[in-house]
Design a protein around this motif. Structure first.
Motif, PDB file in Angstrom:
ATOM      1  N   GLN A  28      21.685  -3.314  49.904  1.00  0.00           N
ATOM      2  CA  GLN A  28      21.374  -3.015  48.505  1.00  0.00           C
ATOM      3  C   GLN A  28      19.932  -2.543  48.401  1.00  0.00           C
ATOM      4  O   GLN A  28      19.052  -3.003  49.124  1.00  0.00           O
ATOM      5  N   LYS A  29      19.672  -1.623  47.494  1.00  0.00           N
ATOM      6  CA  LYS A  29      18.329  -1.096  47.308  1.00  0.00           C
ATOM      7  C   LYS A  29      17.578  -1.937  46.284  1.00  0.00           C
ATOM      8  O   LYS A  29      18.147  -2.413  45.306  1.00  0.00           O
ATOM      9  N   LEU A  30      16.278  -2.134  46.558  1.00  0.00           N
ATOM     10  CA  LEU A  30      15.387  -2.843  45.656  1.00  0.00           C
ATOM     11  C   LEU A  30      14.245  -1.911  45.284  1.00  0.00           C
ATOM     12  O   LEU A  30      13.699  -1.223  46.140  1.00  0.00           O
ATOM     13  N   ARG A  31      13.900  -1.884  44.016  1.00  0.00           N
ATOM     14  CA  ARG A  31      12.753  -1.097  43.562  1.00  0.00           C
ATOM     15  C   ARG A  31      11.518  -1.978  43.752  1.00  0.00           C
ATOM     16  O   ARG A  31      11.492  -3.127  43.316  1.00  0.00           O
ATOM     17  N   ALA A  32      10.485  -1.430  44.400  1.00  0.00           N
ATOM     18  CA  ALA A  32       9.249  -2.177  44.648  1.00  0.00           C
ATOM     19  C   ALA A  32       8.131  -1.582  43.809  1.00  0.00           C
ATOM     20  O   ALA A  32       7.991  -0.364  43.716  1.00  0.00           O
ATOM     21  N   ARG A  33       7.360  -2.466  43.158  1.00  0.00           N
ATOM     22  CA  ARG A  33       6.219  -1.990  42.387  1.00  0.00           C
ATOM     23  C   ARG A  33       5.121  -3.043  42.399  1.00  0.00           C
ATOM     24  O   ARG A  33       5.371  -4.227  42.637  1.00  0.00           O
ATOM     25  N   ILE A  34       3.910  -2.574  42.164  1.00  0.00           N
ATOM     26  CA  ILE A  34       2.770  -3.482  42.090  1.00  0.00           C
ATOM     27  C   ILE A  34       2.648  -3.954  40.654  1.00  0.00           C
ATOM     28  O   ILE A  34       2.653  -3.150  39.720  1.00  0.00           O
TER      29      ILE A  34
END
Length: 68
Positions: A28-34
């Motif tokens: 599954q894809k995860l969106r990564a952000r700061i």
């Protein structure tokens, strides 16, 4: 709060309890952000998950030619 270790390849393992509570599956894809001074991972939902979220919405649109 669980602690994870960053591998030499900059990989981390999401703890089992967190995976289960968010129903995260392998691949599954995860969106990564700061976010401030931390990293936030947000599970991406497939488009099929949105099916039916507008149930009951009015689908009849008044057109200009209908008003004449």
């Amino acid at each position: 709060m669980d602690i994870v270790t960053v591998s030499p390849k900059f990989q981390v393992v999401i703890p089992k309890e967190l995976r289960q509570s968010l129903n995260i599956q392998a691949g599954q894809k995860l969106r990564a952000r700061i976010q401030g001074e931390h990293i936030e991972l947000i599970p991406e939902q497939p488009m099929s998950a949105a099916r039916g979220f507008l149930a009951g919405i009015e689908t009849q649109v008044s057109r200009e030619e209908d008003r004449v």
